[in-house]
Scaffold this motif. Structure first.
Motif, short mmCIF file in Angstrom:
data_model
loop_
_atom_site.label_atom_id
_atom_site.label_comp_id
_atom_site.label_asym_id
_atom_site.label_seq_id
_atom_site.Cartn_x
_atom_site.Cartn_y
_atom_site.Cartn_z
N TYR A 109 0.75 -1.31 0.03
CA TYR A 109 0.10 -0.02 -0.08
C TYR A 109 0.86 1.24 -0.13
O TYR A 109 1.89 1.16 0.66
N GLY A 110 0.49 2.35 -0.91
CA GLY A 110 1.42 3.41 -1.17
C GLY A 110 2.65 2.86 -1.35
O GLY A 110 2.86 2.38 -2.09
N ALA A 111 3.71 3.56 -0.59
CA ALA A 111 5.37 3.05 -0.90
C ALA A 111 5.51 1.66 -0.34
O ALA A 111 6.89 1.48 -0.38
N ASN A 112 4.87 1.15 0.55
CA ASN A 112 4.98 0.09 1.27
C ASN A 112 5.16 -1.16 0.48
O ASN A 112 3.92 -1.32 -0.09
N TYR A 150 -9.29 -7.16 3.43
CA TYR A 150 -8.07 -7.49 2.72
C TYR A 150 -7.50 -6.21 1.71
O TYR A 150 -6.81 -5.74 1.56
N ALA A 151 -8.86 -5.65 1.17
CA ALA A 151 -8.74 -4.75 0.12
C ALA A 151 -9.54 -3.47 0.34
O ALA A 151 -10.61 -3.75 0.82
N GLU A 152 -8.93 -2.37 -0.39
CA GLU A 152 -9.74 -1.12 -0.36
C GLU A 152 -10.85 -1.17 -1.63
O GLU A 152 -11.75 -0.38 -1.36
N ASP A 153 -10.51 -1.90 -2.44
CA ASP A 153 -11.40 -2.04 -3.58
C ASP A 153 -12.57 -2.60 -3.19
O ASP A 153 -12.75 -3.72 -3.04
#
Length: 183
Positions: A109-112, A150-153
């Motif tokens: 997620y993001g830069a991670n 699990y997911a933002e979507d």
């Protein structure tokens, strides 16, 4: 003498009727062996089916089909789930962060970016996390409940379900192909 043979026959039939899980295995040999019918299991060809499915998609995960099956069984997961997540998240491992062996978007997620040392490690970690974290700890019982964590979507579970269905259809086609006979 006839009474002894009749008694022995009745005794043998009574024994065989009372033990329906036993069957004669090698009656032609010098010593017939009894084996339990429960020990005869159909061939488990899930890893071959999965490998064929992934090879058709040029997936780098194809050589690890056996790992998917072993981890699914070990963690009491549907054997198609973890690979279907990889289908959704990375086109079966083809579109991943560099050097990550992470085809599941797991911890990305993001830069991670969560990196695994190998595909085997990724399959093991994700399978175990789905069972222990998502299902046992958080109570998820299906792909929709897993997806909400699990997911933002919001359509994540629907997308994973598409890959689950594709793999189920492929399994049926592959099984039919294996069972067909030509005359």
């Amino acid at each position: 003498m006839k009474k002894i043979i009749l008694s022995a026959t009745i005794l043998l039939l009574t024994f065989l009727i009372s033990k329906p899980d036993l069957a004669f295995a090698d009656t032609a040999g010098s010593s017939a062996m009894l084996i339990s019918q429960n020990e005869i299991k159909p061939k488990d060809n899930r890893s071959e089916i999965l490998k064929d499915f992934l090879e058709l998609r040029n997936s780098p995960l194809a050589p690890y089909s056996k790992n998917f099956i072993e981890e699914a069984d070990k963690n009491k997961l549907d054997w198609k789930l973890v690979v279907s997540i990889a289908g959704n998240e990375s086109q079966f491992g083809q579109m991943i962060p560099p050097y990550s062996h992470n085809g599941w978007g797991f911890g990305v997620y993001g830069a991670n970016v969560r990196r695994f040392a190998s595909w085997e490690e990724g399959i093991t970690v994700v399978s175990k996390a789905l069972r222990t974290d998502y299902m046992n700890s958080w109570g998820a019982k299906n792909v929709y409940e897993i997806g909400s964590i699990y997911a933002e979507d919001p359509s994540w579970a629907n997308k994973v379900n598409i890959y689950l269905s594709q793999l189920e259809d492929f399994e049926k086609q592959d099984s039919n192909k294996a069972l067909s006979i030509s005359l």
